[in-house]
Design an enzyme around this catalytic site. Structure first.
Site, mmCIF file in Angstrom:
data_model
loop_
_atom_site.group_PDB
_atom_site.id
_atom_site.type_symbol
_atom_site.label_atom_id
_atom_site.label_comp_id
_atom_site.label_asym_id
_atom_site.label_seq_id
_atom_site.Cartn_x
_atom_site.Cartn_y
_atom_site.Cartn_z
ATOM 1 N N HIS A 505 98.786 11.500 -102.408
ATOM 2 C CA HIS A 505 99.462 12.645 -103.021
ATOM 3 C C HIS A 505 98.770 13.053 -104.317
ATOM 4 O O HIS A 505 99.311 12.858 -105.402
ATOM 5 C CB HIS A 505 100.936 12.319 -103.315
ATOM 6 C CG HIS A 505 101.762 12.105 -102.098
ATOM 7 N ND1 HIS A 505 103.125 11.939 -102.139
ATOM 8 C CD2 HIS A 505 101.444 12.048 -100.794
ATOM 9 C CE1 HIS A 505 103.593 11.785 -100.918
ATOM 10 N NE2 HIS A 505 102.586 11.836 -100.081
HETATM 11 C C1 LIG Z 1 99.741 7.066 -95.908
HETATM 12 C C2 LIG Z 1 100.084 8.488 -96.217
HETATM 13 C C3 LIG Z 1 101.353 8.975 -95.927
HETATM 14 C C4 LIG Z 1 101.689 10.307 -96.221
HETATM 15 N N1 LIG Z 1 102.936 10.747 -95.924
HETATM 16 C C5 LIG Z 1 103.314 11.999 -96.266
HETATM 17 C C6 LIG Z 1 104.633 12.454 -96.014
HETATM 18 O O1 LIG Z 1 105.482 11.736 -95.477
HETATM 19 N N2 LIG Z 1 104.960 13.731 -96.387
HETATM 20 C C7 LIG Z 1 104.048 14.555 -96.975
HETATM 21 O O2 LIG Z 1 104.413 15.689 -97.299
HETATM 22 N N3 LIG Z 1 102.777 14.142 -97.213
HETATM 23 C C8 LIG Z 1 102.390 12.891 -96.871
HETATM 24 N N4 LIG Z 1 101.096 12.471 -97.103
HETATM 25 C C9 LIG Z 1 100.124 13.430 -97.663
HETATM 26 C C10 LIG Z 1 99.380 14.204 -96.548
HETATM 27 O O3 LIG Z 1 98.654 13.328 -95.753
HETATM 28 C C11 LIG Z 1 98.458 15.243 -97.189
HETATM 29 O O4 LIG Z 1 99.210 16.083 -98.050
HETATM 30 C C12 LIG Z 1 97.792 16.147 -96.137
HETATM 31 O O5 LIG Z 1 97.156 15.380 -95.151
HETATM 32 C C13 LIG Z 1 96.789 17.071 -96.810
HETATM 33 O O6 LIG Z 1 96.224 17.915 -95.845
HETATM 34 P P1 LIG Z 1 94.812 18.611 -96.113
HETATM 35 O O7 LIG Z 1 94.499 19.415 -94.911
HETATM 36 O O8 LIG Z 1 94.839 19.276 -97.438
HETATM 37 O O9 LIG Z 1 93.787 17.380 -96.247
HETATM 38 P P2 LIG Z 1 93.281 16.324 -95.148
HETATM 39 O O10 LIG Z 1 94.280 16.154 -94.057
HETATM 40 O O11 LIG Z 1 92.873 15.099 -95.872
HETATM 41 O O12 LIG Z 1 92.005 17.026 -94.508
HETATM 42 C C14 LIG Z 1 90.822 17.199 -95.242
HETATM 43 C C15 LIG Z 1 89.642 17.060 -94.284
HETATM 44 O O13 LIG Z 1 88.467 17.479 -94.967
HETATM 45 C C16 LIG Z 1 87.390 16.653 -94.561
HETATM 46 N N5 LIG Z 1 86.322 16.758 -95.575
HETATM 47 C C17 LIG Z 1 86.354 16.270 -96.850
HETATM 48 N N6 LIG Z 1 85.194 16.541 -97.468
HETATM 49 C C18 LIG Z 1 84.424 17.223 -96.585
HETATM 50 C C19 LIG Z 1 83.103 17.758 -96.646
HETATM 51 N N7 LIG Z 1 82.358 17.654 -97.762
HETATM 52 N N8 LIG Z 1 82.600 18.376 -95.546
HETATM 53 C C20 LIG Z 1 83.356 18.493 -94.400
HETATM 54 N N9 LIG Z 1 84.604 17.975 -94.288
HETATM 55 C C21 LIG Z 1 85.132 17.359 -95.371
HETATM 56 C C22 LIG Z 1 88.037 15.286 -94.467
HETATM 57 O O14 LIG Z 1 87.259 14.396 -93.675
HETATM 58 C C23 LIG Z 1 89.388 15.628 -93.840
HETATM 59 O O15 LIG Z 1 89.339 15.570 -92.427
HETATM 60 C C24 LIG Z 1 100.729 11.149 -96.822
HETATM 61 C C25 LIG Z 1 99.443 10.665 -97.100
HETATM 62 C C26 LIG Z 1 99.119 9.349 -96.801
HETATM 63 C C27 LIG Z 1 97.740 8.876 -97.090
#
Ligand SMILES: Cc1cc2nc3c(=O)[nH]c(=O)nc-3n(C[C@H](O)[C@H](O)[C@H](O)COP(=O)(O)OP(=O)(O)OC[C@H]3O[C@@H](n4cnc5c(N)ncnc54)[C@H](O)[C@@H]3O)c2cc1C
Ligand code: SF4
Length: 583
Positions: A505
Site C-alpha cells: 500500500h
Molecule cells: C499481500 C497484498 C494484499 C493486498 N490486499 C489488498 C486489499 O485487500 N485491498 C486493496 O484495496 N488492496 C490490496 N493490496 C494492494 C493492491 O495489490 C494494489 O493496490 C494493486 O495491485 C495496484 O495495482 P496496479 O495496477 O497499480 O499495480 P500492480 O498490480 O502492481 O501492477 C503493476 C505492473 O507493472 C509491472 N511493471 C513494473 N515496472 C515495469 C516496467 N519498468 N516495465 C514494464 N512493466 C513494469 C509490474 O511487473 C506489474 O505487473 C494488497 C497488496 C498486497 C501486496
C-alpha cells in the site's frame, strides 16, 4: 541501438489492475494498443493445484525478486539509504496481473471527506489543526465525481458487498451479495453493535456467487479455500485482472501484449513537449526496442511510475530543501511496521479459522474519515476497524500464542495447538499523511542490473502516525474486550518507520490535484507538463485514505481511460489550470 517499432495509438506500461483497465477500455474503443509487462505471461491455469503456503506465503513465489531491483530506504534526509532486499518487506507484483493477482480483495471507497480533506478540515477545525510539516491536499476531484467510476470498477470486478450504514448512499446496489457470515464475524458484529457502532460485512473481491461482468467475463463463486492473499485464484473467484480486464483486452485484435518487456525510459521530444513512446528491453534476448505511441500510459505501480519519470527526466523533481517541484512529492503509504490493533485469545470459543477468503471480514467505519469529532484529538482522519477471516495456513497459524509463551519446545507446541482455533485479530487501517520531508528520488549509490539508479524513499512518521495508532489500538482493545477474549494483546505504537514495506500500500509521488504547483497530474491523471502522458495508479494519491487503495486505483483508471479517449480526439490538456507550467 534500439530498434524502432510501428507506432500505435496507446502504449501501456504495466499489466496490473491499472494497466489492464486502460488496455481493455482502449481496445474496446478500437484504438491500437500495446501492453508492456516486465514479468512473464500468466493466466488462471498457472494457479491450478498450487495451494502451497510455503511457496507463496513464506517464499513469496509470485512477487518481485528484490536481489536485483528494489528501492532504497531511509528516514532522514541526511542519512544514506540502504536497499530493501528482504522479500517479506515488499510483496511487489511482477508478471501479468501484477500485485493485483495476489491482493486480498478488501474493497472500500474512500470517503467524501478524504477527497476534500484539506478544505473540509479547515472548515470544521480551522487551519491550525494541520501540522506545519504536513502536505495536506485536496484531490482535485470530489466523491460525487468519483461515484460513476467506482461503480464501473465494482461491476467489472463483481464485488460482493452490503451497504455500510455510515457510508454515502450508493447509486446502484453492489453487483453481488456479501460473502458468508462466520461465527467470528457474528461475534465482532454483535460486540460492536452493543458498543453503539455500525458493523457491516466487508465488500470483497472474492465472489459470493457466479457472475458475468459487463464485458462478458465469467467469474465463479469463492470456495473459501484460504490460499488467497499472496496467491492467485485458480477458480476465477477472485476479482483480478487475469479474470477480468486482461482477457477482455485480449479478445481484441487491436491489443497486443508483450511480456518480459522491461520499460526503462519514456521517450520525450523537447520541441513538441510530448512523449513520443517508450524504450524497453526484451528480457529474453537483451534487445532494446522503441515503441512509439500517440499516448503513453505509465501503470507500473507507484514506485516504477515515479522512477520512470525521474529516469526520463520528465517533470520537475521535488526538492525538500526548496519544497518546489512535484515528481516524488507526497510519497505516502500504509505501513504495517507496527501492528495497530489487538489480538484476542479465547479459552471457551473455537472458530474454524482454516476456511476463509482474503476479504472475508466485518468492519466498522465509526472511526474512519471525519465520522467522529476530532476537536480534542491530536490527529486528523481515521480508518476502518476490521476483523478478517483470511483462512490460516498450517505454518502461519503456528505462532498464534500469547506473548509470554516460549518460542520453542513443548509448551510452544501445546499452546500452538490449543490456540490454533481460538485466536482472533482486529486492526485499524489508518489514514497515512504526506509531509514535506517524505519523498522519492533517485538513489545516488545503488543501481539496477542496467546501471540505472534505484528509487530512494525518504520516509519518517509524524506525531499524527503515532497518535492515530494509539487511538486505533485502544478502540480495537475495547471491541476485543466486548467480544469476550480471555487474553488481549495490544499492538505497539511505532517509534519510527522501520523500513518494513509490507502490504503493497504505497502511494504518491505523481499526485493529482487542481494546482500544477502542488500536483503532477490533473484529475484524469494526465500530466500537466506533458499532455499525452498519463500516470495511472496509487502514485496519484496526495495522501493515503483510511482504507485499502485498489478500488480507488481502479476507479481512477476508468476516469483516466475516459480522459485518454478524449485526448485522442482533441489532443489537448483536459483540465485548464491557472499558472500551468511547461518543462
Ligand atoms: C499481500 C497484498 C494484499 C493486498 N490486499 C489488498 C486489499 O485487500 N485491498 C486493496 O484495496 N488492496 C490490496 N493490496 C494492494 C493492491 O495489490 C494494489 O493496490 C494493486 O495491485 C495496484 O495495482 P496496479 O495496477 O497499480 O499495480 P500492480 O498490480 O502492481 O501492477 C503493476 C505492473 O507493472 C509491472 N511493471 C513494473 N515496472 C515495469 C516496467 N519498468 N516495465 C514494464 N512493466 C513494469 C509490474 O511487473 C506489474 O505487473 C494488497 C497488496 C498486497 C501486496
Ligand atoms: S478464497 Fe476464494 S477467491 Fe480466494 S483463492 Fe480461494 S476460491 Fe479464490
Amino acid at each position: 541501438m534500439a530498434e524502432e517499432l510501428d507506432k500505435v495509438d496507446v502504449v501501456v506500461v504495466g499489466m496490473g489492475w491499472a494497466g489492464g483497465i486502460i488496455s481493455a477500455e482502449m481496445a474496446k474503443a478500437g484504438k491500437s494498443v500495446v501492453g508492456l509487462e516486465k514479468g512473464i505471461d500468466k493466466n488462471r491455469s498457472d494457479y491450478v493445484g498450487v495451494k502451497d503456503e510455503l511457496r507463496f506465503d513464506n517464499r513469496y513465489q509470485i512477487m518481485q525478486n528484490l536481489t536485483g531491483h528494489t528501492v532504497t530506504s531511509r528516514n532522514e534526509i541526511d542519512e544514506t539509504a540502504l536497499p530493501v532486499r528482504t522479500m517479506q518487506n515488499m510483496q511487489l507484483g511482477t508478471d501479468v496481473g501484477g500485485a493485483s493477482v495476489h491482493w486480498a480483495g478488501a474493497t472500500y471507497r474512500y470517503w467524501p471527506y478524504e477527497f476534500e480533506i484539506r478544505s473540509q478540515t479547515i472548515d470544521r477545525y480551522g487551519e491550525d489543526k494541520i501540522p506545519e510539516d504536513m502536505n495536506l491536499q485536496d484531490w482535485g476531484i470530489t466523491y460525487d465525481e468519483m461515484e460513476e467510476y467506482y461503480e464501473k470498477w465494482e461491476y467489472t470486478a463483481g464485488i460482493s458487498g452490503e451497504q455500510d450504514p455510515l457510508a454515502p448512499e450508493r447509486n446502484r446496489e453492489w453487483p453481488n451479495p456479501p460473502l458468508k457470515e462466520t461465527p467470528s464475524l457474528r461475534l465482532f458484529k454483535d460486540a460492536t453493535e452493543r458498543l453503539g457502532l455500525h458493523p457491516f460485512q466487508i465488500a470483497a473481491g472474492n465472489l459470493s456467487q457466479n457472475y458475468e461482468n459487463p464485458d462478458g467475463e465469467q467469474l465463479n463463486a469463492c470456495m473459501y479455500c484460504s490460499f488467497c492473499t499472496r496467491h492467485g485464484c485458480d477458480f476465477s473467484a477472485k476479482s483480478d485482472p487475469l479474470a477480468t480486464v486482461i482477457p477482455t483486452a485480449m479478445k481484441h485484435d487491436n491489443f497486443e501484449l508483450r511480456t518480459r518487456a522491461n520499460v526503462r525510459r519514456v521517450l520525450y521530444d523537447e520541441d513538441s513537449g510530448k512523449a513520443t513512446g517508450v524504450m524497453y528491453v526484451d528480457e529474453n534476448t537483451g534487445e532494446e526496442y522503441e515503441q512509439p505511441a500517440d499516448v503513453v500510459v505509465l501503470a507500473a505501480f507507484a514506485f516504477a511510475n515515479n522512477r520512470l519519470l525521474m529516469l526520463s527526466d520528465i517533470g520537475e523533481q521535488y526538492d525538500p530543501e526548496t519544497r518546489e517541484g512535484v515528481i516524488g512529492r507526497n510519497f505516502n503509504g500504509q505501513y504495517n511496521s507496527a501492528f495497530h490493533g489487538a489480538t484476542g485469545f479465547f479459552e471457551n470459543e473455537q472458530f474454524n479459522l482454516y476456511m476463509g477468503a482474503g476479504a472475508l471480514g466485518a468492519a466498522v467505519n465509526d472511526y474512519a474519515a471525519d465520522n467522529f469529532d476530532h476537536s480534542d484529538l491530536d490527529f486528523i482522519g481515521g480508518g476502518a476497524i476490521e476483523l478478517r477471516q483470511y483462512g490460516f495456513g498450517a505454518i502461519s497459524s503456528s505462532g498464534n500464542v500469547p506473548g509470554d509463551t516460549p518460542n520453542w519446545g513443548q509448551e510452544f507446541k501445546d499452546k500452538s495447538l490449543h490456540y490454533a482455533y481460538r485466536t482472533l485479530t482486529i486492526w485499524y487501517t489508518s489514514i497515512a499523511m504526506s509531509y514535506w520531508h517524505n519523498y522519492l528520488d533517485l538513489d545516488p549509490t545503488y543501481t539496477d542490473e542496467y546501471g540505472d539508479p534505484l528509487l530512494r524513499a525518504t520516509y519518517k512518521f509524524g506525531d499524527q502516525e503515532r497518535n492515530i495508532a494509539q487511538f486505533g489500538i485502544e478502540r480495537c482493545h475495547e471491541i476485543m474486550e466486548e467480544m469476550g477474549a480471555d487474553i488481549i494483546e495490544d499492538g505497539n505504537v511505532p517509534e519510527e518507520f522501520n523500513h518494513v514495506y509490507s502490504g503493497g500500500h504505497y502511494t504518491g509521488g505523481v499526485v493529482m490535484g487542481d494546482d500544477p504547483e502542488t500536483s503532477a497530474v490533473n484529475s484524469y491523471l494526465q500530466m500537466w507538463d506533458v499532455d499525452n502522458l498519463f500516470v495511472v495508479g496509487g502514485s496519484a494519491f496526495p495522501q493515503f485514505g483510511g482504507h485499502h487503495p485498489t478500488p480507488t486505483i481502479g476507479a481512477l483508471a476508468y476516469r483516466a481511460a475516459e480522459g485518454i479517449e478524449r485526448y485522442l480526439e482533441d489532443e489537448e490538456q483536459l483540465v485548464k489550470a491557472p499558472g500551468r507550467k511547461f518543462i
